[in-house]
Design an enzyme around this catalytic site. Structure first.
Site, PDB file in Angstrom:
ATOM      1  CG  HIS A   1      32.997  69.236  14.714  1.00 31.25           C
ATOM      2  ND1 HIS A   1      32.272  69.455  13.580  1.00 31.25           N
ATOM      3  CD2 HIS A   1      32.485  68.116  15.289  1.00 31.25           C
ATOM      4  CE1 HIS A   1      31.354  68.510  13.455  1.00 31.25           C
ATOM      5  NE2 HIS A   1      31.459  67.688  14.480  1.00 31.25           N
TER       6      HIS A   1
ATOM      7  CB  SER B   1      32.208  64.644  15.114  1.00 34.20           C
ATOM      8  OG  SER B   1      31.659  65.368  16.190  1.00 34.20           O
TER       9      SER B   1
ATOM     10  CG  ASP C   1      32.339  72.600  12.207  1.00 35.40           C
ATOM     11  OD1 ASP C   1      32.358  72.654  13.453  1.00 35.40           O
ATOM     12  OD2 ASP C   1      32.295  71.528  11.583  1.00 35.40           O
TER      13      ASP C   1
END
Ligand SMILES: *[C@@H]1O[C@H](CO)[C@@H](O)[C@H](O)[C@H]1NC(C)=O
Ligand SMILES: *[C@@H]1O[C@H](CO)[C@@H](O)[C@H](O)[C@H]1NC(C)=O
Ligand SMILES: *[C@@H]1O[C@H](CO)[C@@H](O)[C@H](O)[C@H]1NC(C)=O
Ligand SMILES: *[C@@H]1O[C@H](CO)[C@@H](O)[C@H](O)[C@H]1NC(C)=O
Length: 370
Positions: free
Chosen positions: A346, A34, A343
């Site tokens: 990340h 990610s 969040d």
């Protein structure tokens, strides 16, 4: 004799001056999780919804972030468009590269589905297979001519491209979530994970890749999702509020990764491999957030409740019903540009820009052997 001397002289002049030649990369091929996913997991398993993308793209853009990722800043900086995700069959343009990263990807394939464990099935070995397919099929498609020549990379882009990596974090957390001890992970898992990483780089080299850009992994012990997953002891936390055993694990991984890079530089005699210490950039941001103009460090910008504004059952962007009441986490903090963590998992765009600024000088040298 004279000619030998003069050609030696010419050679050394050449190598001296080549160190000053600006690198030019016509394409980027990215592999990762990610930290650099620009739409892969979203294409395969459903979009990362709002408020992802809200600070920059104005709507969700396949990234787990309010805006741009480090890979986006890299693309901007070398004058290339943002990377399309290989898995995204809608509107993609691969003329200047492709992104094989998906959120939740480990280096090593796991024996669990996304639904069971939350980790992506697109581990690094799978990403390599996809790349290999892409390498071949993109040329077949390009040879059809017309619009296809503007959608697929030129054949010689593959040897001139920058191959970028940001992966490993999920291997560590997967092993940790499986209740392995930090010692076990360090002695058994990390060597295996690193060995698979070396295979991937070697396989790309064997397909003609020459320029490699490898991020190490970040201080995972400072991320809310890792801290919250298990009850840690008070003595596990350092003075900045980060979990030391996890940060030590990340550093063990990074040490092994750096050794691997040194070995690869020897084995892959024509490769230029740049190792980027992203850990230090991220750690600096966590411990001196205010000094760098940030207002929150460990506390998430988008989330719900608890010490870190993070709840693993109520993620950013999710709608859930708790005791008959609907909760929608659609509104981020007031100033995402002053938050480090987006969040709980990340980094924010602002943090990504900070990290990019710490490593950007490497880009101008990434085509030269070290
Ligand atoms: C997955 O299962 C295979 C076969 O049992 C095993 O060799 C491998 O180590 C497992 N992988 C992980 C990450 O546990
Ligand atoms: C692509 O794969 C096919 C089938 O394996 C092979 O015949 C062809 O030469 C490959 N093309 C390139 C550009 O590698
Ligand atoms: C793909 O992107 C390139 C570079 O931005 C551009 O020149 C080309 O026109 C695009 N192709 C299409 C079909 O939009
Ligand atoms: C790990 O330990 C926790 C707490 O003891 C337990 O709830 C969980 O089921 C264990 N996980 C695995 C994969 O064994």
């Amino acid at each position: 004799m004279k000619s030998i001397i003069s050609s030696l002289f010419a050679l050394s002049l050449l190598s001296l001056s080549s160190a000053h030649i600006q690198c030019h990369f016509p394409a980027i091929f990215n592999f990762g999780d990610s930290n650099s996913d620009t739409g892969g997991l979203s294409a395969a398993f459903g979009q990362a919804g709002p408020p992802h993308g809200s600070s920059f793209f104005g709507s969700p853009a396949g990234r787990y972030c309010d805006g741009r990722l480090v890979i986006d800043f890299i693309a901007e900086s070398i004058g290339l468009p943002y990377l399309s995700a290989f898995l995204d069959s809608v509107g993609s343009n691969f003329s200047h590269g492709a992104n094989f990263a998906t959120a939740g990807s480990p280096i090593r394939a796991l024996n669990s589905t996304l639904r069971q464990s939350g980790f992506s099935p697109f581990s690094l070995d799978v990403q390599f297979v996809q790349f290999s397919n892409f390498h071949n099929r993109s040329q077949t498609v390009r040879s059809r001519g017309g619009i296809y020549t503007t959608l697929m990379p030129e054949a010689n882009s593959f040897s001139q491209a920058l191959y970028t990596f940001d992966i490993g974090q999920n291997d560590l957390t997967a092993a940790y979530f499986a209740n392995k001890t930090v010692e076990q992970i360090g002695t058994v898992d990390i060597p295996e994970i690193i060995s698979q990483f070396k295979n991937a780089v070697t396989n790309i080299y064997n397909q003609g890749g020459r320029y490699f850009w490898i991020h190490n992994t970040g201080p995972i012990g400072c991320l809310a999702y890792v801290i919250e997953w298990f009850p840690l002891k008070a003595s596990d936390f350092d003075s900045h509020g980060c979990a030391s055993p996890l940060n030590n694990l990340a550093q063990q991984f990074n040490h092994a990764l750096k050794q691997a890079v040194i070995e690869l530089r020897t084995f892959l005699s024509e490769a230029a491999i740049t190792y980027l210490d992203v850990y230090s950039a991220k750690h600096e941001l966590f411990v001196h957030a205010q000094g760098h103009g940030f207002k929150r460090s460990l506390v998430s910008c988008c989330g719900h409740g608890g010490k870190y504004n993070f709840n693993k059952h109520i993620w950013c962007g999710k709608k859930v019903t708790v005791k008959g009441k609907e909760i929608y986490i659609g509104k981020p903090c007031d100033e995402p540009g002053k938050a480090v963590v987006w969040d709980g998992v990340h980094f924010t765009q602002a943090a990504n820009k900070f990290i990019f600024d710490k490593i950007v000088t490497g880009l101008s040298m990434a085509c030269h052997r070290h």
